[in-house]
Design a protein around this motif. Sequence first.
Motif, PDB file in Angstrom:
ATOM      1  N   GLU A 216       0.809  -1.217   0.000  1.00  0.00           N
ATOM      2  CA  GLU A 216       0.000   0.000   0.000  1.00  0.00           C
ATOM      3  C   GLU A 216       0.845   1.272   0.000  1.00  0.00           C
ATOM      4  O   GLU A 216       0.576   2.211   0.722  1.00  0.00           O
ATOM      5  CB  GLU A 216      -0.931   0.033   1.221  1.00  0.00           C
TER       6      GLU A 216
ATOM      7  N   SER B  45       1.131   3.406  -2.364  1.00  0.00           N
ATOM      8  CA  SER B  45       0.706   4.435  -3.322  1.00  0.00           C
ATOM      9  C   SER B  45      -0.318   5.414  -2.754  1.00  0.00           C
ATOM     10  O   SER B  45      -0.705   6.363  -3.429  1.00  0.00           O
ATOM     11  CB  SER B  45       0.136   3.761  -4.570  1.00  0.00           C
ATOM     12  N   ILE B  46      -0.738   5.201  -1.516  1.00  0.00           N
ATOM     13  CA  ILE B  46      -1.747   6.102  -0.946  1.00  0.00           C
ATOM     14  C   ILE B  46      -1.109   7.450  -0.608  1.00  0.00           C
ATOM     15  O   ILE B  46      -0.043   7.493   0.010  1.00  0.00           O
ATOM     16  CB  ILE B  46      -2.366   5.510   0.336  1.00  0.00           C
ATOM     17  N   ARG B  47      -1.736   8.519  -0.995  1.00  0.00           N
ATOM     18  CA  ARG B  47      -1.192   9.857  -0.777  1.00  0.00           C
ATOM     19  C   ARG B  47      -2.170  10.760  -0.023  1.00  0.00           C
ATOM     20  O   ARG B  47      -3.369  10.722  -0.271  1.00  0.00           O
ATOM     21  CB  ARG B  47      -0.891  10.539  -2.111  1.00  0.00           C
ATOM     22  N   ALA B  48      -1.611  11.580   0.861  1.00  0.00           N
ATOM     23  CA  ALA B  48      -2.426  12.553   1.593  1.00  0.00           C
ATOM     24  C   ALA B  48      -2.897  13.661   0.662  1.00  0.00           C
ATOM     25  O   ALA B  48      -2.218  14.009  -0.300  1.00  0.00           O
ATOM     26  CB  ALA B  48      -1.605  13.165   2.726  1.00  0.00           C
ATOM     27  N   VAL B  49      -4.077  14.182   0.917  1.00  0.00           N
ATOM     28  CA  VAL B  49      -4.570  15.348   0.169  1.00  0.00           C
ATOM     29  C   VAL B  49      -4.951  16.458   1.153  1.00  0.00           C
ATOM     30  O   VAL B  49      -5.385  16.196   2.264  1.00  0.00           O
ATOM     31  CB  VAL B  49      -5.780  15.008  -0.734  1.00  0.00           C
TER      32      VAL B  49
ATOM     33  N   PHE C 121      -7.433  18.380   1.878  1.00  0.00           N
ATOM     34  CA  PHE C 121      -8.869  18.597   1.601  1.00  0.00           C
ATOM     35  C   PHE C 121      -9.469  19.737   2.405  1.00  0.00           C
ATOM     36  O   PHE C 121     -10.565  20.199   2.103  1.00  0.00           O
ATOM     37  CB  PHE C 121      -9.654  17.287   1.809  1.00  0.00           C
TER      38      PHE C 121
ATOM     39  N   ARG D  23       4.005  21.472   3.417  1.00  0.00           N
ATOM     40  CA  ARG D  23       4.601  20.680   4.508  1.00  0.00           C
ATOM     41  C   ARG D  23       4.754  19.227   4.071  1.00  0.00           C
ATOM     42  O   ARG D  23       5.763  18.576   4.358  1.00  0.00           O
ATOM     43  CB  ARG D  23       3.692  20.719   5.739  1.00  0.00           C
TER      44      ARG D  23
ATOM     45  N   SER E  92      -5.352  10.891   7.548  1.00  0.00           N
ATOM     46  CA  SER E  92      -6.108   9.851   6.843  1.00  0.00           C
ATOM     47  C   SER E  92      -5.210   8.737   6.307  1.00  0.00           C
ATOM     48  O   SER E  92      -5.588   7.568   6.342  1.00  0.00           O
ATOM     49  CB  SER E  92      -6.881  10.459   5.667  1.00  0.00           C
TER      50      SER E  92
ATOM     51  N   GLU F 145      -5.477   4.926   7.363  1.00  0.00           N
ATOM     52  CA  GLU F 145      -5.900   3.970   6.340  1.00  0.00           C
ATOM     53  C   GLU F 145      -4.874   2.841   6.185  1.00  0.00           C
ATOM     54  O   GLU F 145      -5.232   1.667   6.072  1.00  0.00           O
ATOM     55  CB  GLU F 145      -6.098   4.704   5.007  1.00  0.00           C
TER      56      GLU F 145
ATOM     57  N   ARG G 265      -5.532  -1.050   6.747  1.00  0.00           N
ATOM     58  CA  ARG G 265      -5.300  -2.052   5.691  1.00  0.00           C
ATOM     59  C   ARG G 265      -4.293  -3.111   6.130  1.00  0.00           C
ATOM     60  O   ARG G 265      -4.377  -4.265   5.727  1.00  0.00           O
ATOM     61  CB  ARG G 265      -4.816  -1.367   4.407  1.00  0.00           C
TER      62      ARG G 265
ATOM     63  N   GLN H   8      -3.719  19.268  10.626  1.00  0.00           N
ATOM     64  CA  GLN H   8      -4.028  19.798   9.287  1.00  0.00           C
ATOM     65  C   GLN H   8      -5.168  19.052   8.609  1.00  0.00           C
ATOM     66  O   GLN H   8      -5.663  19.502   7.588  1.00  0.00           O
ATOM     67  CB  GLN H   8      -2.773  19.730   8.401  1.00  0.00           C
TER      68      GLN H   8
ATOM     69  N   SER I 215      -8.696  13.400  11.128  1.00  0.00           N
ATOM     70  CA  SER I 215      -7.576  12.695  11.756  1.00  0.00           C
ATOM     71  C   SER I 215      -8.002  12.104  13.101  1.00  0.00           C
ATOM     72  O   SER I 215      -7.537  11.035  13.490  1.00  0.00           O
ATOM     73  CB  SER I 215      -6.359  13.608  11.913  1.00  0.00           C
TER      74      SER I 215
ATOM     75  N   GLY J 152     -11.908   9.031   6.110  1.00  0.00           N
ATOM     76  CA  GLY J 152     -10.552   9.295   5.633  1.00  0.00           C
ATOM     77  C   GLY J 152     -10.606   9.871   4.231  1.00  0.00           C
ATOM     78  O   GLY J 152     -11.429   9.427   3.417  1.00  0.00           O
ATOM     79  N   LYS J 153      -9.759  10.857   3.955  1.00  0.00           N
ATOM     80  CA  LYS J 153      -9.692  11.434   2.616  1.00  0.00           C
ATOM     81  C   LYS J 153      -8.254  11.362   2.125  1.00  0.00           C
ATOM     82  O   LYS J 153      -7.349  11.898   2.757  1.00  0.00           O
ATOM     83  CB  LYS J 153     -10.169  12.896   2.651  1.00  0.00           C
ATOM     84  N   PHE J 154      -8.057  10.640   0.997  1.00  0.00           N
ATOM     85  CA  PHE J 154      -6.705  10.445   0.467  1.00  0.00           C
ATOM     86  C   PHE J 154      -6.819  10.050  -0.988  1.00  0.00           C
ATOM     87  O   PHE J 154      -7.912   9.755  -1.479  1.00  0.00           O
ATOM     88  CB  PHE J 154      -5.973   9.354   1.271  1.00  0.00           C
ATOM     89  N   GLU J 155      -5.660  10.038  -1.658  1.00  0.00           N
ATOM     90  CA  GLU J 155      -5.616   9.572  -3.046  1.00  0.00           C
ATOM     91  C   GLU J 155      -5.060   8.156  -3.061  1.00  0.00           C
ATOM     92  O   GLU J 155      -4.082   7.876  -2.367  1.00  0.00           O
ATOM     93  CB  GLU J 155      -4.675  10.464  -3.866  1.00  0.00           C
ATOM     94  N   ASP J 156      -5.705   7.314  -3.865  1.00  0.00           N
ATOM     95  CA  ASP J 156      -5.221   5.934  -3.963  1.00  0.00           C
ATOM     96  C   ASP J 156      -5.278   5.497  -5.412  1.00  0.00           C
ATOM     97  O   ASP J 156      -6.245   4.905  -5.866  1.00  0.00           O
ATOM     98  CB  ASP J 156      -6.088   5.024  -3.085  1.00  0.00           C
ATOM     99  N   PRO J 157      -4.210   5.776  -6.165  1.00  0.00           N
ATOM    100  CA  PRO J 157      -4.213   5.502  -7.608  1.00  0.00           C
ATOM    101  C   PRO J 157      -4.471   4.033  -7.913  1.00  0.00           C
ATOM    102  O   PRO J 157      -5.058   3.712  -8.944  1.00  0.00           O
ATOM    103  CB  PRO J 157      -2.818   5.913  -8.068  1.00  0.00           C
TER     104      PRO J 157
END
Lengths: 287, 320
Positions: A77, A79-83, A85, A97, A139, A143, A147, A171, A176, B312-317
């Motif tokens: 896992e 590839s999950i990236r914070a956004v 939002f 940051r 997040s 997550e 997982r 943030q 969170s 949860g809010k995130f990007e998951d390609p």
Amino acid sequence: MSIIDWFNQREKIEDRSKKLDIPGDLWVKCYKCSDILYLKDLESSKKVCPSCKYHFRITPEERLQYLFDSNSFEEAEDSIRAVDFLKFRDTEEYKDRLEKARKKTKHADAIIIGVAKIKKRTVNVGIMDFSFMGGSMGSVVGEKITRLIELALENHHPLVMFTSSGGARMQEGIMSLMQMAKTSAALQLLAKKKIPYISVLCDPTMGGTSASFAMLGDINIGEPGALIGFAGPRVIEQTVREKLPKGFQRAEFLLKHGMLDMVVERQSMRDTLAHLVNVLDPHRKPV
Amino acid sequence: MKPLDFEKPLDELYAKIDELRRLSAEGQVDLSDEIASIEKRAEKLRNEVFSNLTPHQILQIARHPNRPDTFGLSMLVFDDFVELHGDRQFRDDPSIVGGIAQLGTHRVMVIGHQKGHDTKEKIYRNFGMPHPEGYRKALRLMHMAEKFNMPIVTFIDTPGAYPGKEAEERGQSEAIARNLREMSGLSVPVITFVIGEGGSGGALGIAVSNRIYMLEYAVYSVISPEGCASILFRDADQANYAAEKLKITAGDISNLGIGDGVLKEPLGGAHNDWPHVSETIRSKINEDLKRYETMSPEEVFQERYDKFRSFGKFEDPVKA
Ligand SMILES: [Zn+2]
């Protein structure tokens, strides 16, 4: 909350790691006893000061190298990236940051997860990275931990988690906070399936991290001297208007008050973990 | 009672109305036209003020000293309420109250924070900031509720779990963490009302719920805006701005998908009319209990699990 303290200490902390990271810098001053240490010696002692046993904060890579079978880690896992939002901006924008932290640590966020082997036994492992925004849980961290627990529910291998975190990531606001509940709920399923969970609380484990998955191990292990607690020492001092005793909220203090099963030195952590995995899960063959 | 800052112009108008009424009553002049006109102005101003509240102003209403509390609501919302005490391990924590209540033919377990109103009660209640034993009492009551198949209603109103020496010694983190895990596994429904201040982990410790309703002027936040300002902005005066950025209002919490609904308060805030708020809450509980009667324990568990799993809010390609 707890994050106050590491934030106030941030300069000091960055200073601390800088000295360790600069290539060609052969000598390091121990943060605790001020002894001047030869970097090579410090590395061969797993970044524990030979004089005073101070456990330096280490990167996830170092932890893998010191504790697990070599090259056995397979990251999951990633590839999950914070956004950003909330479009959060304090003295800096959240997205800036994040960018800085990614550059600095070469990690996508404040935790890496996957499977690894410890003395040929497969375990699910999560390792938090304090140098990524204070190891704060947003997040992505929530997550990934969830997982990882779901992975354990599938493969039935024990779960070993190394925590190092100032708490929830402001943030991401309320989202969170909800990661505390999400990760703890997943651990409820893990407990029902009787899959062992060993939580190793490293320096520091505070706030929302401490008050969720970190404290919920079947076995809770502390690293020597690790700061572990709900509220940060500074906040407590301001609230109760008295100076806190020496050693307050350190791993040894938590052991004495019944919150940890043991405090284990980094030198013997690998043996201890391997043994515990075996006694908790004796019928599974090494894979 | 001292008005909130933004209520002051309104308060001045009301004072004027009182003054004119007094003069009228003394019989010197007929001032009914003037009174009516000022009343109209006051009404208009009130609508204006309350339809344009900033998050920071809402926070002040949420913290109003006369805000409806768990005790009051337990009496008003339900037909009767028997308080139960203690965690059976250390002591009874007055910052969290709990007990069994009846609502028509239903029995429910009620648990909530209690801040206190006057100085003496506030100190006794530790300003609604629980110690670990408060969370352990709550958990004991929740397990009892599960045993006797009673739905659980929780009321949230706390600045946060207490940051104190003994609280740390007795395992504040462990107590909250355990509640999060255990609540997620309950087979009975949990309905939560954030009635005032939803302060971080101290609130969440009794709010892993199937349904989370926010009173219109209640707030829910990962950290107090003051705390956030002093850490991130290094300036406590930025609390105003932090309150905005953190997205703490009832509307924000719903928009983020965490709140299940905003419950309208009487104009001027819930502190003006406790029975009004109680009626709103009562009908919400009744409506939900009807729905849960048709659900199995597994479905109740799964509904709550899925709710929190989705946060949860995130990007998951990879999975996108
Ligand atoms: Zn040393």
